[in-house]
Scaffold this active site. Structure first.
Site, PDB file in Angstrom:
ATOM      1  N   LYS A  44       8.278  -8.013  25.916  1.00 29.55           N
ATOM      2  CA  LYS A  44       8.299  -9.112  24.958  1.00 29.55           C
ATOM      3  C   LYS A  44       9.443 -10.091  25.193  1.00 29.55           C
ATOM      4  CE  LYS A  44       4.686  -7.814  22.619  1.00 29.55           C
ATOM      5  NZ  LYS A  44       3.559  -8.646  22.272  1.00 29.55           N
TER       6      LYS A  44
HETATM    7  N1  PMP Z   1       3.231  -1.785  23.756  1.00 29.50           N
HETATM    8  C1  PMP Z   1       4.257  -2.074  22.938  1.00 29.50           C
HETATM    9  C2  PMP Z   1       5.331  -1.053  22.738  1.00 29.50           C
HETATM   10  C3  PMP Z   1       4.301  -3.320  22.283  1.00 29.50           C
HETATM   11  O1  PMP Z   1       5.333  -3.593  21.456  1.00 29.50           O
HETATM   12  C4  PMP Z   1       3.244  -4.226  22.487  1.00 29.50           C
HETATM   13  C5  PMP Z   1       3.248  -5.521  21.724  1.00 29.50           C
HETATM   14  N2  PMP Z   1       2.709  -5.427  20.425  1.00 29.50           N
HETATM   15  C6  PMP Z   1       2.186  -3.888  23.339  1.00 29.50           C
HETATM   16  C7  PMP Z   1       2.229  -2.666  23.972  1.00 29.50           C
HETATM   17  C8  PMP Z   1       0.978  -4.771  23.552  1.00 29.50           C
HETATM   18  O2  PMP Z   1       1.254  -5.973  24.195  1.00 29.50           O
HETATM   19  P1  PMP Z   1       0.461  -7.301  23.759  1.00 29.50           P
HETATM   20  O3  PMP Z   1       0.965  -7.650  22.382  1.00 29.50           O
HETATM   21  O4  PMP Z   1       0.855  -8.318  24.764  1.00 29.50           O
HETATM   22  O5  PMP Z   1      -0.996  -7.011  23.734  1.00 29.50           O
END
Ligand code: PMP
Length: 325
Positions: A44
């Protein structure tokens, strides 16, 4: 002298690491993209600074402003790095199921954290989405980032994560496996990779308690699919604008237990102390292993670091309480 001018310049260019022991009986080459190598220890970081700069360009965020976001924790960290660089105040809303490590980390870097109940509908005024949205109307010069519907999220992955994977595999990647939360990671990577080679398979990892798999298969948003689960960061009770279902070939559901146990195995058998959703992604891939052949090159996105889950999946008492061990 060799140095960068700010910590945010270290975002991206994360390594690919081959899995060996856990995937021993799979004929394909399985490569984990370790996003914990970002400075805020998660994928992120990539979207945090990018969504801030996008808002600045659009005039939605002005000097001295406040950034508001609803997050499972990692986006809060990514945004905070950008907020520190640019002098913004930050407030996040976070459901109470998230690990205390994530809450403490956010507080440590100066973020105001508001904890909200997990077990309420997304449109309930007490949900973490609603509280963040409402705050924007009350705080002057504030910007609600909304990583779910903010398309700068998936564009970041189209411009960075996707091209990195293509370059690192010399264009040989055949399958991408990624957990789906906001859908930014999987969609942005898929947009880039499918443009390069439309035959690359994109497999999304979903949780039980999430609407994604059924919605993908049937087009039906089934509220009966929604219930609370322990895995953090993947699965949703809404359909975010960042998900492009046409680019995702298959959604595989993984139980909380299978994800948690695989997370612990990654640490012990591969030496990779990874986050809970990384274990879910590997467990999901193993559920699909019959579809792989020896020439396949699979990249699994590993979104964050295990240090955020020391009191949860890596804690025996917590695992026993959940009946996972
Ligand atoms: N794994 C974790 C630990 C996350 O914090 C996130 C984000 N919500 C994701 C996977 C999924 O990524 P995305 O939001 O880009 O689909």
């Amino acid at each position: 002298m060799q140095y960068v001018n700010h910590i945010t310049e270290l975002i991206g260019n994360t390594p690919l690491v081959k899995l060996n022991n856990i995937t021993e009986d799979i004929p394909a080459t399985i490569l984990a993209k370790l996003e914990s190598f970002n400075p805020g220890h998660s994928i992120k970081d990539r979207i945090g600074i990018r969504m801030i700069e996008d808002a600045e360009k659009k005039g939605l965020l002005k000097k001295g402003g406040t950034i508001i976001e609803s997050t499972s924790g990692n986006t809060g960290m990514g945004l905070a790095l950008g907020a520190i660089k640019k002098g913004y105040k930050m407030i996040v809303t976070m459901p109470d199921k998230m690990s205390s490590e994530k809450i403490d980390i956010l507080k440590a870097i100066g973020v105001e954290v508001i904890i909200t109940p997990t077990n309420v509908d997304s449109d309930d005024p007490k949900s973490y989405y609603s509280i963040a949205k409402n705050m924007q109307t009350k705080i002057k010069n504030s910007f609600y980032v909304n990583q779910y519907d903010n398309l700068a999220n998936r564009i970041t992955h189209y411009e960075t994560t996707g091209p990195e994977i293509w370059k690192q595999t010399k264009g040989k990647i055949t399958h991408l496996v990624a957990g789906v939360g906001t859908g930014g990671t999987i969609t942005g990577c898929a947009m880039f990779l499918k443009k390069k080679n439309k035959n690359i398979k994109i497999w999304g990892i979903d949780t039980y308690g999430s609407v994604y798999q059924k919605f993908h298969q049937t087009g039906i948003f089934d509220k009966k699919e929604i219930y609370s689960y322990t895995t953090e960061g993947i699965g949703e009770d809404i359909i975010p604008k960042n998900v492009d279902f046409t680019l995702i070939d298959h959604f595989e559901k993984v139980t909380d237990k299978a994800g948690a146990i695989m997370t612990r195995r990654l640490a012990r058998e591969e030496g990779i102390l990874a986050g809970n959703s990384c274990g879910s992604a590997v467990a999901g891939l193993i559920q699909l292993k019959e579809q792989l052949t020896k020439n396949d090159i699979v990249v699994i996105i590993m979104p964050d670091h295990g240090s955020r889950y020391i009191g949860k999946v890596y804690n025996d008492e917590w695992m026993k309480k959940q009946n996972f061990i």
